[in-house]
Design a protein around this motif. Sequence first.
Motif, PDB file in Angstrom:
ATOM      1  N   ILE A 284      -6.412  12.702 -10.924  1.00 30.66           N
ATOM      2  CA  ILE A 284      -6.014  11.599 -10.052  1.00 30.66           C
ATOM      3  C   ILE A 284      -5.286  10.543 -10.862  1.00 30.66           C
ATOM      4  CG2 ILE A 284      -6.920   9.681  -8.669  1.00 30.66           C
ATOM      5  CD1 ILE A 284      -9.069  11.688  -7.662  1.00 30.66           C
ATOM      6  N   MET A 285      -5.781  10.226 -12.032  1.00 30.88           N
ATOM      7  CA  MET A 285      -5.160   9.192 -12.861  1.00 30.88           C
ATOM      8  C   MET A 285      -3.767   9.603 -13.339  1.00 30.88           C
ATOM      9  SD  MET A 285      -7.078   6.702 -12.531  1.00 30.88           S
ATOM     10  CE  MET A 285      -6.192   5.595 -13.587  1.00 30.88           C
ATOM     11  N   GLU A 286      -3.567  10.872 -13.614  1.00 28.30           N
ATOM     12  CA  GLU A 286      -2.249  11.338 -14.054  1.00 28.30           C
ATOM     13  C   GLU A 286      -1.216  11.154 -12.940  1.00 28.30           C
ATOM     14  OE1 GLU A 286      -0.169  15.471 -15.645  1.00 28.30           O
ATOM     15  OE2 GLU A 286      -2.337  15.230 -15.825  1.00 28.30           O
ATOM     16  N   ASN A 287      -1.553  11.600 -11.724  1.00 27.62           N
ATOM     17  CA  ASN A 287      -0.623  11.429 -10.602  1.00 27.62           C
ATOM     18  C   ASN A 287      -0.477   9.958 -10.215  1.00 27.62           C
ATOM     19  OD1 ASN A 287       0.269  14.077 -10.182  1.00 27.62           O
ATOM     20  ND2 ASN A 287      -1.541  14.586  -8.982  1.00 27.62           N
ATOM     21  N   ALA A 288      -1.570   9.205 -10.243  1.00 32.50           N
ATOM     22  CA  ALA A 288      -1.493   7.775  -9.919  1.00 32.50           C
ATOM     23  C   ALA A 288      -0.588   7.047 -10.902  1.00 32.50           C
ATOM     24  CB  ALA A 288      -2.889   7.151  -9.913  1.00 32.50           C
ATOM     25  N   SER A 289      -0.630   7.439 -12.160  1.00 33.85           N
ATOM     26  CA  SER A 289       0.232   6.816 -13.174  1.00 33.85           C
ATOM     27  C   SER A 289       1.707   7.079 -12.873  1.00 33.85           C
ATOM     28  CB  SER A 289      -0.139   7.357 -14.551  1.00 33.85           C
ATOM     29  OG  SER A 289       0.707   6.823 -15.534  1.00 33.85           O
ATOM     30  N   ILE A 290       2.025   8.285 -12.450  1.00 32.63           N
ATOM     31  CA  ILE A 290       3.405   8.613 -12.087  1.00 32.63           C
ATOM     32  C   ILE A 290       3.849   7.755 -10.909  1.00 32.63           C
ATOM     33  CG2 ILE A 290       4.900  10.418 -11.124  1.00 32.63           C
ATOM     34  CD1 ILE A 290       3.149  12.449 -12.759  1.00 32.63           C
ATOM     35  N   LEU A 291       3.000   7.663  -9.879  1.00 29.10           N
ATOM     36  CA  LEU A 291       3.343   6.888  -8.683  1.00 29.10           C
ATOM     37  C   LEU A 291       3.442   5.397  -8.984  1.00 29.10           C
ATOM     38  CD1 LEU A 291       1.104   8.821  -6.163  1.00 29.10           C
ATOM     39  CD2 LEU A 291       3.611   8.760  -6.176  1.00 29.10           C
ATOM     40  N   ALA A 292       2.513   4.890  -9.772  1.00 26.74           N
ATOM     41  CA  ALA A 292       2.530   3.460 -10.093  1.00 26.74           C
ATOM     42  C   ALA A 292       3.748   3.087 -10.922  1.00 26.74           C
ATOM     43  CB  ALA A 292       1.247   3.073 -10.835  1.00 26.74           C
ATOM     44  N   GLY A 293       4.333   4.052 -11.594  1.00 24.97           N
ATOM     45  CA  GLY A 293       5.511   3.793 -12.414  1.00 24.97           C
ATOM     46  C   GLY A 293       6.770   3.508 -11.616  1.00 24.97           C
ATOM     47  N   ILE A 294       6.743   3.727 -10.315  1.00 28.81           N
ATOM     48  CA  ILE A 294       7.933   3.498  -9.494  1.00 28.81           C
ATOM     49  C   ILE A 294       8.270   2.013  -9.442  1.00 28.81           C
ATOM     50  CG2 ILE A 294       8.863   3.628  -7.151  1.00 28.81           C
ATOM     51  CD1 ILE A 294       7.267   6.267  -6.871  1.00 28.81           C
ATOM     52  N   ARG A 295       7.298   1.167  -9.241  1.00 29.49           N
ATOM     53  CA  ARG A 295       7.464  -0.298  -9.248  1.00 29.49           C
ATOM     54  C   ARG A 295       8.688  -0.757  -8.472  1.00 29.49           C
ATOM     55  NH1 ARG A 295       2.640  -1.679 -10.301  1.00 29.49           N
ATOM     56  NH2 ARG A 295       1.883  -1.101 -12.334  1.00 29.49           N
ATOM     57  N   GLY A 296       8.628  -0.644  -7.155  1.00 36.19           N
ATOM     58  CA  GLY A 296       9.755  -1.015  -6.304  1.00 36.19           C
ATOM     59  C   GLY A 296       9.948  -2.508  -6.185  1.00 36.19           C
ATOM     60  N   GLY A 297      10.933  -2.859  -5.417  1.00 39.38           N
ATOM     61  CA  GLY A 297      11.223  -4.261  -5.212  1.00 39.38           C
ATOM     62  C   GLY A 297      11.523  -4.593  -3.768  1.00 39.38           C
ATOM     63  N   SER A 298      12.029  -3.634  -3.031  1.00 37.37           N
ATOM     64  CA  SER A 298      12.311  -3.852  -1.619  1.00 37.37           C
ATOM     65  C   SER A 298      11.419  -2.919  -0.815  1.00 37.37           C
ATOM     66  CB  SER A 298      13.778  -3.566  -1.332  1.00 37.37           C
ATOM     67  OG  SER A 298      14.084  -2.221  -1.649  1.00 37.37           O
ATOM     68  N   THR A 299      11.353  -3.118   0.485  1.00 37.65           N
ATOM     69  CA  THR A 299      10.491  -2.252   1.295  1.00 37.65           C
ATOM     70  C   THR A 299      11.222  -1.818   2.554  1.00 37.65           C
ATOM     71  OG1 THR A 299       8.554  -3.495   0.514  1.00 37.65           O
ATOM     72  CG2 THR A 299       8.235  -2.023   2.386  1.00 37.65           C
ATOM     73  N   ALA A 300      11.239  -0.526   2.793  1.00 32.73           N
ATOM     74  CA  ALA A 300      11.723   0.049   4.047  1.00 32.73           C
ATOM     75  C   ALA A 300      10.643   1.014   4.519  1.00 32.73           C
ATOM     76  CB  ALA A 300      13.050   0.765   3.856  1.00 32.73           C
ATOM     77  N   CYS A 301       9.691   0.484   5.293  1.00 30.51           N
ATOM     78  CA  CYS A 301       8.558   1.305   5.736  1.00 30.51           C
ATOM     79  C   CYS A 301       8.996   2.517   6.548  1.00 30.51           C
ATOM     80  CB  CYS A 301       7.571   0.465   6.542  1.00 30.51           C
ATOM     81  SG  CYS A 301       6.641  -0.720   5.548  1.00 30.51           S
ATOM     82  N   SER A 302      10.148   2.450   7.166  1.00 32.43           N
ATOM     83  CA  SER A 302      10.607   3.577   7.983  1.00 32.43           C
ATOM     84  C   SER A 302      11.128   4.745   7.150  1.00 32.43           C
ATOM     85  CB  SER A 302      11.712   3.121   8.934  1.00 32.43           C
ATOM     86  OG  SER A 302      12.861   2.751   8.196  1.00 32.43           O
ATOM     87  N   ALA A 303      11.421   4.532   5.885  1.00 33.53           N
ATOM     88  CA  ALA A 303      12.073   5.562   5.069  1.00 33.53           C
ATOM     89  C   ALA A 303      11.315   6.892   5.039  1.00 33.53           C
ATOM     90  CB  ALA A 303      12.332   5.041   3.656  1.00 33.53           C
ATOM     91  N   PRO A 304       9.998   6.904   4.779  1.00 38.02           N
ATOM     92  CA  PRO A 304       9.313   8.203   4.768  1.00 38.02           C
ATOM     93  C   PRO A 304       9.318   8.891   6.139  1.00 38.02           C
ATOM     94  CG  PRO A 304       7.987   6.554   3.647  1.00 38.02           C
ATOM     95  CD  PRO A 304       9.106   5.830   4.331  1.00 38.02           C
TER      96      PRO A 304
END
Length: 169
Positions: A37-57
């Motif tokens: 879990i920590m390995e995948n969470a680290s990858i995801l946390a590394g994205i560090r976005g700045g804008s948000t488009a909740c509709s994108a996914p």
Amino acid sequence: DIAALVAASVLRTNPQAEVIPFEGEIKKVKLNPKASIMENASILAGIRGGSTACSAPMAHLNSRKANIDAIIYISDNESWKDGYGYGYGPRWDQRTSTTLSAEWDKAKNRCPDAKMISIDITPNDTTQVNDRVDSLNVGGFSDDVFNVSSNFLTGTGQHWVDQIKATSL
């Protein structure tokens, strides 16, 4: 970090789950369901976005005509990049659909039994999709979010408001 940990936990226990990280757009990452879990969470946390488009996914899933059973959003829900302000609430016209709500309606036409949970980690007075029988908004985060979410997705237990009232503080 909350979104990264929850997404990695869901993927670890549901290897068939698809994780679609987003900020102003979806972000492609390679996750391994068998990794820690920590390995995948680290990858995801590394994205560090700045804008948000909740509709994108949801737009991404709709463009692929994906079969959806359940979708869990974890965000601050301030989807300013979508063009409709932050969402439904007292500051916005209740008759105007958010971009995510419009995309959710398209998905529901294709997958009528699908359910969506939106976990707003910085709760405010707006939502991206109004509560209805197929969508649940959760404000804030604690261990109880897992039980409330599970009960909603399986159709067991009480409505989330009743569960909150039953939680001892």
